[in-house]
Design a protein around this motif. Structure first.
Motif, PDB file in Angstrom:
ATOM      1  N   GLY A 108       0.856  -1.182   0.000  1.00 57.17           N
ATOM      2  CA  GLY A 108       0.000   0.000   0.000  1.00 57.17           C
ATOM      3  C   GLY A 108       0.890   1.229   0.000  1.00 57.17           C
ATOM      4  O   GLY A 108       2.090   1.145   0.330  1.00 57.17           O
ATOM      5  N   SER A 109       0.324   2.382  -0.364  1.00 59.09           N
ATOM      6  CA  SER A 109       1.186   3.569  -0.361  1.00 59.09           C
ATOM      7  C   SER A 109       1.378   4.101   1.052  1.00 59.09           C
ATOM      8  O   SER A 109       2.332   4.821   1.313  1.00 59.09           O
ATOM      9  CB  SER A 109       0.686   4.640  -1.324  1.00 59.09           C
ATOM     10  N   ASP A 110       0.520   3.721   1.987  1.00 61.24           N
ATOM     11  CA  ASP A 110       0.755   4.097   3.387  1.00 61.24           C
ATOM     12  C   ASP A 110       2.154   3.671   3.835  1.00 61.24           C
ATOM     13  O   ASP A 110       2.856   4.415   4.520  1.00 61.24           O
ATOM     14  CB  ASP A 110      -0.269   3.409   4.314  1.00 61.24           C
ATOM     15  N   PHE A 118      -4.673  14.395   3.657  1.00 61.29           N
ATOM     16  CA  PHE A 118      -4.649  13.005   4.101  1.00 61.29           C
ATOM     17  C   PHE A 118      -4.010  12.917   5.493  1.00 61.29           C
ATOM     18  O   PHE A 118      -2.872  13.335   5.685  1.00 61.29           O
ATOM     19  CB  PHE A 118      -3.847  12.191   3.089  1.00 61.29           C
ATOM     20  N   TYR A 155      -0.236  11.648   6.724  1.00 64.55           N
ATOM     21  CA  TYR A 155       1.043  12.379   6.678  1.00 64.55           C
ATOM     22  C   TYR A 155       1.440  12.802   8.094  1.00 64.55           C
ATOM     23  O   TYR A 155       2.562  12.607   8.533  1.00 64.55           O
ATOM     24  CB  TYR A 155       0.957  13.620   5.767  1.00 64.55           C
ATOM     25  N   ALA A 191      -1.225  15.785  -1.919  1.00 67.94           N
ATOM     26  CA  ALA A 191      -2.112  14.808  -2.549  1.00 67.94           C
ATOM     27  C   ALA A 191      -2.787  15.477  -3.745  1.00 67.94           C
ATOM     28  O   ALA A 191      -3.357  16.558  -3.623  1.00 67.94           O
ATOM     29  CB  ALA A 191      -3.153  14.316  -1.558  1.00 67.94           C
ATOM     30  N   ASN A 199      -7.246  14.557  -0.777  1.00 71.93           N
ATOM     31  CA  ASN A 199      -8.222  13.866   0.055  1.00 71.93           C
ATOM     32  C   ASN A 199      -8.209  14.584   1.405  1.00 71.93           C
ATOM     33  O   ASN A 199      -7.129  14.782   1.949  1.00 71.93           O
ATOM     34  CB  ASN A 199      -7.791  12.398   0.213  1.00 71.93           C
ATOM     35  N   ASP A 235       1.271  12.727  -4.200  1.00 69.96           N
ATOM     36  CA  ASP A 235       0.526  11.517  -3.872  1.00 69.96           C
ATOM     37  C   ASP A 235      -0.689  11.428  -4.799  1.00 69.96           C
ATOM     38  O   ASP A 235      -1.668  12.143  -4.621  1.00 69.96           O
ATOM     39  CB  ASP A 235       0.110  11.589  -2.397  1.00 69.96           C
ATOM     40  N   ALA A 256      -3.009   9.042  -5.344  1.00 70.09           N
ATOM     41  CA  ALA A 256      -3.845   7.881  -5.014  1.00 70.09           C
ATOM     42  C   ALA A 256      -5.085   7.819  -5.922  1.00 70.09           C
ATOM     43  O   ALA A 256      -5.605   6.741  -6.199  1.00 70.09           O
ATOM     44  CB  ALA A 256      -4.266   7.946  -3.548  1.00 70.09           C
ATOM     45  N   TYR A 257      -5.538   8.993  -6.401  1.00 68.09           N
ATOM     46  CA  TYR A 257      -6.785   9.060  -7.187  1.00 68.09           C
ATOM     47  C   TYR A 257      -6.541   9.316  -8.659  1.00 68.09           C
ATOM     48  O   TYR A 257      -7.415   9.804  -9.370  1.00 68.09           O
ATOM     49  CB  TYR A 257      -7.715  10.131  -6.574  1.00 68.09           C
ATOM     50  N   THR A 285      -1.193   4.340  -5.902  1.00 66.22           N
ATOM     51  CA  THR A 285      -1.638   3.083  -5.298  1.00 66.22           C
ATOM     52  C   THR A 285      -2.700   2.468  -6.200  1.00 66.22           C
ATOM     53  O   THR A 285      -3.382   3.190  -6.931  1.00 66.22           O
ATOM     54  CB  THR A 285      -2.216   3.314  -3.887  1.00 66.22           C
ATOM     55  N   SER A 307      -5.097   0.848  -4.786  1.00 68.48           N
ATOM     56  CA  SER A 307      -6.217   0.643  -3.863  1.00 68.48           C
ATOM     57  C   SER A 307      -7.523   1.210  -4.395  1.00 68.48           C
ATOM     58  O   SER A 307      -8.569   0.565  -4.322  1.00 68.48           O
ATOM     59  CB  SER A 307      -5.905   1.282  -2.516  1.00 68.48           C
ATOM     60  N   LYS A 308      -7.492   2.445  -4.910  1.00 70.66           N
ATOM     61  CA  LYS A 308      -8.733   3.091  -5.313  1.00 70.66           C
ATOM     62  C   LYS A 308      -9.210   2.597  -6.673  1.00 70.66           C
ATOM     63  O   LYS A 308     -10.324   2.888  -7.089  1.00 70.66           O
ATOM     64  CB  LYS A 308      -8.548   4.608  -5.325  1.00 70.66           C
ATOM     65  N   ARG A 319      -3.248  -4.470  -1.273  1.00 75.00           N
ATOM     66  CA  ARG A 319      -2.198  -3.634  -0.698  1.00 75.00           C
ATOM     67  C   ARG A 319      -0.998  -3.523  -1.622  1.00 75.00           C
ATOM     68  O   ARG A 319       0.051  -4.132  -1.396  1.00 75.00           O
ATOM     69  CB  ARG A 319      -1.735  -4.167   0.677  1.00 75.00           C
TER      70      ARG A 319
HETATM   71  C1  PLP Z   1      -6.173   6.103   0.177  1.00 77.25           C
HETATM   72  C2  PLP Z   1      -5.023   7.010   0.158  1.00 77.25           C
HETATM   73  C3  PLP Z   1      -3.710   6.528   0.326  1.00 77.25           C
HETATM   74  C4  PLP Z   1      -3.380   5.148   0.831  1.00 77.25           C
HETATM   75  O1  PLP Z   1      -3.578   4.156  -0.030  1.00 77.25           O
HETATM   76  P1  PLP Z   1      -3.076   2.673   0.253  1.00 77.25           P
HETATM   77  O2  PLP Z   1      -2.246   2.373  -0.942  1.00 77.25           O
HETATM   78  O3  PLP Z   1      -4.324   1.874   0.320  1.00 77.25           O
HETATM   79  O4  PLP Z   1      -2.266   2.620   1.502  1.00 77.25           O
HETATM   80  C5  PLP Z   1      -2.654   7.416   0.168  1.00 77.25           C
HETATM   81  N1  PLP Z   1      -2.883   8.715  -0.082  1.00 77.25           N
HETATM   82  C6  PLP Z   1      -4.109   9.218  -0.210  1.00 77.25           C
HETATM   83  C7  PLP Z   1      -4.284  10.667  -0.486  1.00 77.25           C
HETATM   84  C8  PLP Z   1      -5.216   8.387  -0.070  1.00 77.25           C
HETATM   85  O5  PLP Z   1      -6.452   8.905  -0.145  1.00 77.25           O
END
Ligand code: PLP
Length: 355
Positions: free
Chosen positions: A89-91, A115, A118, A160, A164, A189, A191-192, A215, A217-218, A225
């Motif tokens: 995951g990016s976390d 987010f 951070y 981000a 988010n 970042d 993520a979206y 990531t 994930s979305k 992960r």
């Molecule tokens: C959801 C999200 C992440 C984390 O994504 P994972 O890969 O599921 O850990 C990272 N940054 C932002 C801005 C997010 O919304």
């Protein structure tokens, strides 16, 4: 009792933290966590089942899955000469970056509201954190940002893009100014990215202090992960030393590879979500103040948001209550764009919740 012992030994900043709250969602329509609501077609499920059955789960995973990384470089259009580093995951990558850059006195800078990880991860690793308030309509306050960068000289900046929980894309021109003014590393970042109209991926070879983080994930793989950092090997070779060798398991590696071979299916789902976002935006605008979004969620503001949230929950509808998370988010709620049916049920439940 061991409680006194625990309190004597655990770091005080950790004792003061609240654990990241994940609501119980069993039996509910789940529109709180920006997950892709769609299932995979049967042929792909069957293919994944066969791969899982054949995987050598008795062996440690490949610590450097070259073919998977090559596929990611191609599909995500990582510029020539740049590489990717994989995270659980990016976390995990946010944590890895903070660990790597946390020299004595180093600062992690981001904007607020953004987010929450951070700030949380800065606390986890004992890194100084500075959050610069966003400006009007959650845009970057570029003067405040440039001033904070001059004053704080942050080793690490997270932005981000889209943001988010606000959903907007910041001005790309302002971000370029921030990268140019930063003495430290700037991580965008994304993520979206699958729902957005712009990206900084194309610039990573142009700036020595820029990395892009994404990531899957979305995009429909939250349970697997897998996130990645894209950038120059100068950065990635050093960060690689800190990555735990088996951070991405055998099954995520193989399943993600198959899903990326069928990337078109996921992109089609993301395209559907973008269309449904426009429909939901319009319907929600009749009820609340909705903010423009380039992500797979909408932020909206309405009176008595907390009681609306509770009433939605009582109706089996889980979204995110952001009221109280930040002064700028007073009476704000965030809803993930679900299937058209889920969105319809959400609007109906919302109408019932305000009468
Ligand atoms: C959801 C999200 C992440 C984390 O994504 P994972 O890969 O599921 O850990 C990272 N940054 C932002 C801005 C997010 O919304």
């Amino acid at each position: 009792m061991s409680s006194a012992l625990v309190h004597n030994l655990i770091r005080p900043e950790l004792l003061a933290l609240h654990a990241y709250h994940v609501s119980d969602s069993s039996g509910m329509i789940k529109l709180d966590a920006m997950e892709n609501p769609y299932h995979l077609p049967q042929f792909l499920k069957d293919e994944i089942a066969a791969i899982v059955a054949d995987s050598e789960i008795n062996r440690y995973p490949n610590p450097d899955p070259f073919e998977l990384k090559e596929k990611i470089r191609q599909i995500e259009a990582v510029p020539e000469g740049c590489d990717v580093l994989l995270g659980n995951g990016s976390d995990e990558l946010i944590q890895l970056l903070a660990l790597a850059l946390n020299r004595p006195g180093a600062t992690l800078l981001s904007v607020e509201p953004s987010f929450v990880m951070y700030r949380m991860i800065a606390t986890f690793v004992g890194m100084r954190y500075v959050g610069v308030p966003l400006g009007e309509n959650f845009s970057l306050d570029i003067d405040a940002m440039l001033e904070a960068i001059r004053r704080e000289r942050p080793a690490l900046v997270f932005l981000a893009y889209p943001n988010n929980p606000t959903g907007n894309l910041f001005s790309a021109n302002h971000i370029r100014q921030i990268i140019a003014a930063s003495p430290g590393l700037v991580v965008i970042d994304e993520a979206y990215y699958a729902f957005a109209s712009d990206s900084f991926m194309k610039y990573i070879a142009d700036y020595p202090n820029l990395l892009v983080m994404r990531t899957f994930s979305k995009l429909g793989m939250a349970g697997l992960r897998l996130g990645f950092l894209a950038g120059s090997t100068d950065w990635l070779d050093e960060l690689e030393k800190l990555r735990l060798p088996y951070n991405v398991g055998v099954l995520p590696q193989r399943v993600v590879e198959v899903l990326l071979e069928n990337h078109g299916i996921l992109l089609q789902q993301a395209g559907q979500i973008r269309k449904d976002r426009a429909v939901l935006y319009k319907q929600l605008s009749a009820i609340a103040e909705v903010y423009p979004s380039e992500a797979n969620f909408l932020l909206f503001r309405m009176e008595n948001a907390a009681s609306v949230f509770n009433s939605l929950k009582a109706r089996g509808m889980l979204i995110k209550n952001l009221s109280g998370a930040h002064a700028m988010l007073e009476n704000c709620l965030r809803v993930t764009v679900g299937t058209p049916l889920e969105c319809q049920k959400f609007i109906e439940a919302l109408q019932e919740s305000i009468v």
